[in-house]
Design a protein around this motif. Structure first.
Motif, mmCIF file in Angstrom:
data_model
loop_
_atom_site.group_PDB
_atom_site.id
_atom_site.type_symbol
_atom_site.label_atom_id
_atom_site.label_comp_id
_atom_site.label_asym_id
_atom_site.label_seq_id
_atom_site.Cartn_x
_atom_site.Cartn_y
_atom_site.Cartn_z
ATOM 1 N N GLU A 199 39.666 28.467 36.470
ATOM 2 C CA GLU A 199 40.798 29.100 37.134
ATOM 3 C C GLU A 199 40.869 30.577 36.753
ATOM 4 O O GLU A 199 40.699 30.947 35.592
ATOM 5 C CB GLU A 199 42.093 28.384 36.723
ATOM 6 C CG GLU A 199 43.320 28.828 37.473
ATOM 7 C CD GLU A 199 44.563 28.071 37.049
ATOM 8 O OE1 GLU A 199 44.538 27.422 35.983
ATOM 9 O OE2 GLU A 199 45.571 28.110 37.786
ATOM 10 N N GLY A 200 41.096 31.428 37.745
ATOM 11 C CA GLY A 200 41.189 32.860 37.515
ATOM 12 C C GLY A 200 39.877 33.601 37.639
ATOM 13 O O GLY A 200 39.865 34.827 37.757
ATOM 14 N N ARG A 201 38.787 32.848 37.600
ATOM 15 C CA ARG A 201 37.477 33.482 37.747
ATOM 16 C C ARG A 201 37.088 33.513 39.221
ATOM 17 O O ARG A 201 37.687 32.869 40.072
ATOM 18 C CB ARG A 201 36.427 32.697 36.951
ATOM 19 C CG ARG A 201 36.720 32.550 35.475
ATOM 20 C CD ARG A 201 36.706 33.886 34.751
ATOM 21 N NE ARG A 201 35.386 34.487 34.722
ATOM 22 C CZ ARG A 201 34.492 34.281 33.772
ATOM 23 N NH1 ARG A 201 34.744 33.447 32.769
ATOM 24 N NH2 ARG A 201 33.335 34.900 33.796
ATOM 25 N N ALA A 202 36.031 34.289 39.503
ATOM 26 C CA ALA A 202 35.513 34.325 40.870
ATOM 27 C C ALA A 202 34.638 33.099 41.114
ATOM 28 O O ALA A 202 33.790 32.767 40.296
ATOM 29 C CB ALA A 202 34.714 35.597 41.095
ATOM 30 N N ALA A 203 34.858 32.463 42.248
ATOM 31 C CA ALA A 203 34.020 31.333 42.649
ATOM 32 C C ALA A 203 33.014 31.836 43.669
ATOM 33 O O ALA A 203 33.400 32.442 44.678
ATOM 34 C CB ALA A 203 34.875 30.220 43.244
ATOM 35 N N ASN A 204 31.749 31.615 43.389
ATOM 36 C CA ASN A 204 30.676 32.053 44.282
ATOM 37 C C ASN A 204 29.967 30.833 44.842
ATOM 38 O O ASN A 204 29.296 30.109 44.119
ATOM 39 C CB ASN A 204 29.669 32.928 43.522
ATOM 40 C CG ASN A 204 30.285 34.215 43.019
ATOM 41 O OD1 ASN A 204 30.412 35.189 43.753
ATOM 42 N ND2 ASN A 204 30.703 34.218 41.764
ATOM 43 N N LEU A 205 30.117 30.623 46.139
ATOM 44 C CA LEU A 205 29.535 29.443 46.774
ATOM 45 C C LEU A 205 28.352 29.866 47.636
ATOM 46 O O LEU A 205 28.524 30.579 48.624
ATOM 47 C CB LEU A 205 30.572 28.714 47.629
ATOM 48 C CG LEU A 205 31.709 28.052 46.848
ATOM 49 C CD1 LEU A 205 32.898 28.968 46.709
ATOM 50 C CD2 LEU A 205 32.117 26.763 47.525
ATOM 51 N N PRO A 206 27.145 29.389 47.295
ATOM 52 C CA PRO A 206 25.967 29.788 48.064
ATOM 53 C C PRO A 206 25.703 28.877 49.254
ATOM 54 O O PRO A 206 26.126 27.710 49.275
ATOM 55 C CB PRO A 206 24.837 29.651 47.030
ATOM 56 C CG PRO A 206 25.280 28.513 46.161
ATOM 57 C CD PRO A 206 26.796 28.578 46.121
ATOM 58 N N CYS A 207 24.982 29.426 50.221
ATOM 59 C CA CYS A 207 24.576 28.653 51.390
ATOM 60 C C CYS A 207 23.229 29.193 51.877
ATOM 61 O O CYS A 207 23.073 30.398 52.039
ATOM 62 C CB CYS A 207 25.627 28.759 52.496
ATOM 63 S SG CYS A 207 25.191 27.900 54.023
ATOM 64 N N ASN A 208 22.294 28.287 52.090
ATOM 65 C CA ASN A 208 21.023 28.672 52.690
ATOM 66 C C ASN A 208 21.008 28.308 54.155
ATOM 67 O O ASN A 208 21.376 27.184 54.521
ATOM 68 C CB ASN A 208 19.854 27.985 51.976
ATOM 69 C CG ASN A 208 19.596 28.582 50.621
ATOM 70 O OD1 ASN A 208 19.628 29.801 50.452
ATOM 71 N ND2 ASN A 208 19.369 27.752 49.623
ATOM 72 N N HIS A 209 20.608 29.244 54.993
ATOM 73 C CA HIS A 209 20.516 29.005 56.443
ATOM 74 C C HIS A 209 19.283 29.724 56.956
ATOM 75 O O HIS A 209 19.366 30.628 57.797
ATOM 76 C CB HIS A 209 21.789 29.439 57.175
ATOM 77 C CG HIS A 209 22.475 30.631 56.600
ATOM 78 N ND1 HIS A 209 22.034 31.927 56.795
ATOM 79 C CD2 HIS A 209 23.579 30.717 55.810
ATOM 80 C CE1 HIS A 209 22.841 32.746 56.159
ATOM 81 N NE2 HIS A 209 23.788 32.065 55.547
ATOM 82 N N SER A 210 18.115 29.294 56.474
ATOM 83 C CA SER A 210 16.869 30.015 56.764
ATOM 84 C C SER A 210 16.461 29.944 58.228
ATOM 85 O O SER A 210 15.655 30.756 58.681
ATOM 86 C CB SER A 210 15.744 29.486 55.873
ATOM 87 O OG SER A 210 15.588 28.098 56.084
ATOM 88 N N THR A 211 16.992 28.965 58.979
ATOM 89 C CA THR A 211 16.604 28.828 60.389
ATOM 90 C C THR A 211 17.605 29.479 61.332
ATOM 91 O O THR A 211 17.524 29.300 62.544
ATOM 92 C CB THR A 211 16.443 27.349 60.764
ATOM 93 O OG1 THR A 211 17.711 26.682 60.603
ATOM 94 C CG2 THR A 211 15.396 26.668 59.905
#
Lengths: 111, 113
Positions: free
Chosen positions: A14-26
């Motif tokens: 809580e309070g930190r940055a949440a970084n959510l990755p996503c790959n969409h190479s196509t």
């Protein structure tokens, strides 16, 4: 529609940055990257979308790589209410209303 | 503006029956889409209506149908219910042509016994 790949689950303090990755190479040139989230037992909620430039709104920031093969959703100061399943979707806009949801990332904010 | 509303919120039916679900979009939104969400299959697109016409359809059997009225309200119908139709049915509306995002309602939880 572009196939997207996301981690199954992530934790963030809580309070930190949440970084959510996503790959969409196509992803194709006319497909946007959309992010939605679904809090337990509610309907999905739109967060942000982008084509090739980075985007920011009151909820989050979206960073798209130059080759457009991946992106990161950033929640700058995560709160417990951000605990949800986050979906990354590649979608062309014109004349196509269908959203193809994958399995998403279950983000848990830890107090 | 009021959000997307769906009625009823919860429903229990038995196999073989039919059911009708209702969705009222955000005022001014003319596009309504329907989705089915189950633990096994996740969120799947059913169909989309715009100006009372079905514009897009997912891969569901003909037992699933829908319609849209002149005030943009939409209904979906499932006939001859099966146990596998138990799901959360979500409706989403969009101001087609002006914005990209879809606004979802809270859903109708259908249980088939």
């Amino acid at each position: 529609d572009a196939k997207t790949t996301q981690p199954t689950s992530m934790d963030c303090a809580e309070g930190r940055a949440a970084n959510l990755p996503c790959n969409h190479s196509t992803i194709s040139g006319n497909e946007y990257v959309y992010w939605y989230r679904q809090i337990h037992s509610q309907g999905p909620q739109y967060i942000i979308h982008g084509l090739k430039n980075n985007e920011t709104n009151e909820m989050a920031s979206l960073i798209i790589t130059e080759d457009r093969k991946s992106s990161t959703l950033i929640l700058p100061h995560a709160t417990l209410r951000d605990t949800a399943v986050y979906y990354c979707i590649g979608q062309a806009n014109f004349g196509n209303e269908k959203l193809t949801f994958g399995t998403g990332t279950r983000l848990t904010i830890i107090p | 503006k009021a959000g997307v509303t769906q009625t009823p919120r919860y429903l229990i039916k038995t196999r073989g029956q039919q059911v009708t679900l209702s969705c009222s979009p955000i005022s001014g939104h003319r596009s309504v889409s329907w989705y089915q969400q189950t633990p096994g299959q996740g969120l799947q697109f059913l169909f989309e209506y715009f100006s009372e016409t079905q514009r897009n359809k997912g891969n569901f059997p003909g037992r699933f149908s829908g319609r849209q009225f002149s005030n943009s309200r939409s209904e979906m119908n499932v006939s001859t219910l099966e146990l596998g139709d138990s799901a959360l049915y979500l409706c989403a509306s969009r101001d087609r042509g002006l914005s990209y995002e879809q606004y979802f309602g809270p859903g109708t939880r259908l249980t088939v016994t």
